[in-house]
Write a protein that holds these residues in place. Structure first.
Motif, PDB file in Angstrom:
ATOM      1  N   LEU A  62       0.732  -1.187   0.043  1.00 51.70           N
ATOM      2  CA  LEU A  62      -0.021  -0.128   0.224  1.00 51.70           C
ATOM      3  C   LEU A  62       0.765   1.348  -0.068  1.00 51.70           C
ATOM      4  O   LEU A  62       0.306   2.632  -0.086  1.00 51.70           O
ATOM      5  CB  LEU A  62      -1.004   0.103   1.078  1.00 51.70           C
ATOM      6  N   SER A  63       2.138   1.129   0.290  1.00 54.11           N
ATOM      7  CA  SER A  63       2.932   2.412   0.402  1.00 54.11           C
ATOM      8  C   SER A  63       3.744   2.502  -0.968  1.00 54.11           C
ATOM      9  O   SER A  63       4.697   1.414  -1.346  1.00 54.11           O
ATOM     10  CB  SER A  63       3.899   2.428   1.691  1.00 54.11           C
ATOM     11  N   TYR A  64       4.066   3.669  -1.374  1.00 52.71           N
ATOM     12  CA  TYR A  64       4.665   3.811  -2.910  1.00 52.71           C
ATOM     13  C   TYR A  64       5.605   5.234  -2.388  1.00 52.71           C
ATOM     14  O   TYR A  64       5.226   5.965  -1.808  1.00 52.71           O
ATOM     15  CB  TYR A  64       3.740   4.217  -3.957  1.00 52.71           C
ATOM     16  N   ARG A  65       6.554   5.149  -3.287  1.00 48.78           N
ATOM     17  CA  ARG A  65       7.632   6.389  -3.236  1.00 48.78           C
ATOM     18  C   ARG A  65       7.894   6.618  -4.786  1.00 48.78           C
ATOM     19  O   ARG A  65       8.367   5.962  -5.403  1.00 48.78           O
ATOM     20  CB  ARG A  65       8.852   5.808  -2.543  1.00 48.78           C
ATOM     21  N   GLU A  66       7.530   7.919  -4.979  1.00 44.57           N
ATOM     22  CA  GLU A  66       7.917   8.646  -6.320  1.00 44.57           C
ATOM     23  C   GLU A  66       9.245   9.150  -6.389  1.00 44.57           C
ATOM     24  O   GLU A  66       9.702   9.981  -5.360  1.00 44.57           O
ATOM     25  CB  GLU A  66       6.694   9.566  -6.785  1.00 44.57           C
ATOM     26  N   HIS A  67      10.175   8.788  -7.223  1.00 48.82           N
ATOM     27  CA  HIS A  67      11.332   9.278  -7.417  1.00 48.82           C
ATOM     28  C   HIS A  67      11.239  10.326  -8.628  1.00 48.82           C
ATOM     29  O   HIS A  67      10.948   9.906  -9.535  1.00 48.82           O
ATOM     30  CB  HIS A  67      12.322   8.374  -7.677  1.00 48.82           C
ATOM     31  N   ILE A  68      11.867  11.672  -8.561  1.00 47.11           N
ATOM     32  CA  ILE A  68      11.929  12.536  -9.441  1.00 47.11           C
ATOM     33  C   ILE A  68      13.188  12.718  -9.963  1.00 47.11           C
ATOM     34  O   ILE A  68      13.808  13.248  -8.851  1.00 47.11           O
ATOM     35  CB  ILE A  68      10.950  13.824  -9.297  1.00 47.11           C
ATOM     36  N   THR A  69      13.566  12.562 -11.190  1.00 50.82           N
ATOM     37  CA  THR A  69      14.864  13.212 -11.545  1.00 50.82           C
ATOM     38  C   THR A  69      14.700  14.634 -12.396  1.00 50.82           C
ATOM     39  O   THR A  69      14.076  14.363 -13.545  1.00 50.82           O
ATOM     40  CB  THR A  69      15.685  12.197 -12.389  1.00 50.82           C
ATOM     41  N   ARG A  70      15.159  15.612 -11.805  1.00 53.44           N
ATOM     42  CA  ARG A  70      14.997  16.829 -12.498  1.00 53.44           C
ATOM     43  C   ARG A  70      16.469  17.592 -12.670  1.00 53.44           C
ATOM     44  O   ARG A  70      17.031  17.922 -11.545  1.00 53.44           O
ATOM     45  CB  ARG A  70      13.950  17.839 -11.607  1.00 53.44           C
ATOM     46  N   SER A  71      16.625  18.151 -13.642  1.00 48.51           N
ATOM     47  CA  SER A  71      17.827  18.968 -13.909  1.00 48.51           C
ATOM     48  C   SER A  71      17.788  20.245 -13.587  1.00 48.51           C
ATOM     49  O   SER A  71      16.730  20.992 -13.520  1.00 48.51           O
ATOM     50  CB  SER A  71      18.164  19.069 -15.540  1.00 48.51           C
ATOM     51  N   TYR A  72      18.682  20.840 -12.693  1.00 49.20           N
ATOM     52  CA  TYR A  72      18.969  22.232 -12.301  1.00 49.20           C
ATOM     53  C   TYR A  72      20.086  22.969 -12.786  1.00 49.20           C
ATOM     54  O   TYR A  72      20.974  22.350 -13.439  1.00 49.20           O
ATOM     55  CB  TYR A  72      19.038  22.338 -10.747  1.00 49.20           C
ATOM     56  N   GLN A  73      19.809  24.262 -12.951  1.00 50.27           N
ATOM     57  CA  GLN A  73      21.035  24.908 -13.508  1.00 50.27           C
ATOM     58  C   GLN A  73      21.124  26.184 -12.814  1.00 50.27           C
ATOM     59  O   GLN A  73      20.045  26.719 -12.266  1.00 50.27           O
ATOM     60  CB  GLN A  73      20.503  25.351 -14.865  1.00 50.27           C
ATOM     61  N   PHE A  74      22.479  26.509 -12.430  1.00 48.69           N
ATOM     62  CA  PHE A  74      22.772  27.856 -11.653  1.00 48.69           C
ATOM     63  C   PHE A  74      22.632  28.855 -12.777  1.00 48.69           C
ATOM     64  O   PHE A  74      23.074  28.677 -13.917  1.00 48.69           O
ATOM     65  CB  PHE A  74      23.941  27.849 -11.199  1.00 48.69           C
ATOM     66  N   GLU A  75      21.800  30.024 -12.424  1.00 47.11           N
ATOM     67  CA  GLU A  75      21.825  31.108 -13.312  1.00 47.11           C
ATOM     68  C   GLU A  75      22.880  32.346 -12.677  1.00 47.11           C
ATOM     69  O   GLU A  75      22.472  32.793 -11.714  1.00 47.11           O
ATOM     70  CB  GLU A  75      20.279  31.695 -13.119  1.00 47.11           C
ATOM     71  N   PRO A  76      23.802  32.698 -13.233  1.00 48.38           N
ATOM     72  CA  PRO A  76      24.868  33.389 -12.912  1.00 48.38           C
ATOM     73  C   PRO A  76      24.267  34.886 -12.688  1.00 48.38           C
ATOM     74  O   PRO A  76      23.432  35.493 -13.605  1.00 48.38           O
ATOM     75  CB  PRO A  76      26.081  33.564 -13.599  1.00 48.38           C
ATOM     76  N   GLY A  77      24.304  35.805 -11.543  1.00 41.98           N
ATOM     77  CA  GLY A  77      23.793  36.972 -11.293  1.00 41.98           C
ATOM     78  C   GLY A  77      24.677  38.029 -11.066  1.00 41.98           C
ATOM     79  O   GLY A  77      25.933  38.057 -11.723  1.00 41.98           O
ATOM     80  N   GLU A  78      24.685  39.013 -10.222  1.00 39.91           N
ATOM     81  CA  GLU A  78      25.496  40.175 -10.102  1.00 39.91           C
ATOM     82  C   GLU A  78      26.636  39.844  -9.243  1.00 39.91           C
ATOM     83  O   GLU A  78      26.522  38.883  -8.432  1.00 39.91           O
ATOM     84  CB  GLU A  78      24.745  41.345  -9.091  1.00 39.91           C
ATOM     85  N   TRP A  79      27.821  40.484  -9.906  1.00 36.60           N
ATOM     86  CA  TRP A  79      29.043  40.295  -8.802  1.00 36.60           C
ATOM     87  C   TRP A  79      28.851  41.210  -7.524  1.00 36.60           C
ATOM     88  O   TRP A  79      28.220  42.190  -7.683  1.00 36.60           O
ATOM     89  CB  TRP A  79      30.349  40.736  -9.653  1.00 36.60           C
TER      90      TRP A  79
END
Ligand SMILES: [Zn+2]
Length: 80
Positions: A62-79
């Motif tokens: 009765l118990s389930y676990r969802e695994h999600i693979t999601r790509s992330y990207q850093f977005e460079p901002g201000e110095w």
């Protein structure tokens, strides 16, 4: 002799990678009772359908676990 160094830092924002060439987000559902998993796919609904089919054959799983693979990207901002 002590030398002083200064460093500059940059702000980065971590965001889900939504570029056209980003790896697709993948979902897979795992049964917690037996460790079996459905097929990994781009549609989360497929995992839900797999779980519905799985519990029909194993009514005590009765118990389930969802695994999600999601790509992330850093977005460079201000110095700073
Ligand atoms: Zn199971």
């Amino acid at each position: 002799m002590v030398t002083r160094r200064s460093y500059r830092f940059r702000q980065y924002t971590l965001k889900p990678d939504e570029r056209a060439d980003a790896e697709p987000t993948l979902f897979v559902m795992e049964c917690v009772s037996c460790g079996f998993s459905g097929a990994k796919g781009e549609d989360a609904e497929d995992g839900s359908e797999w779980a519905v089919a799985h519990v029909k054959h194993h009514p005590d799983h009765l118990s389930y676990r969802e695994h999600i693979t999601r790509s992330y990207q850093f977005e460079p901002g201000e110095w700073q």
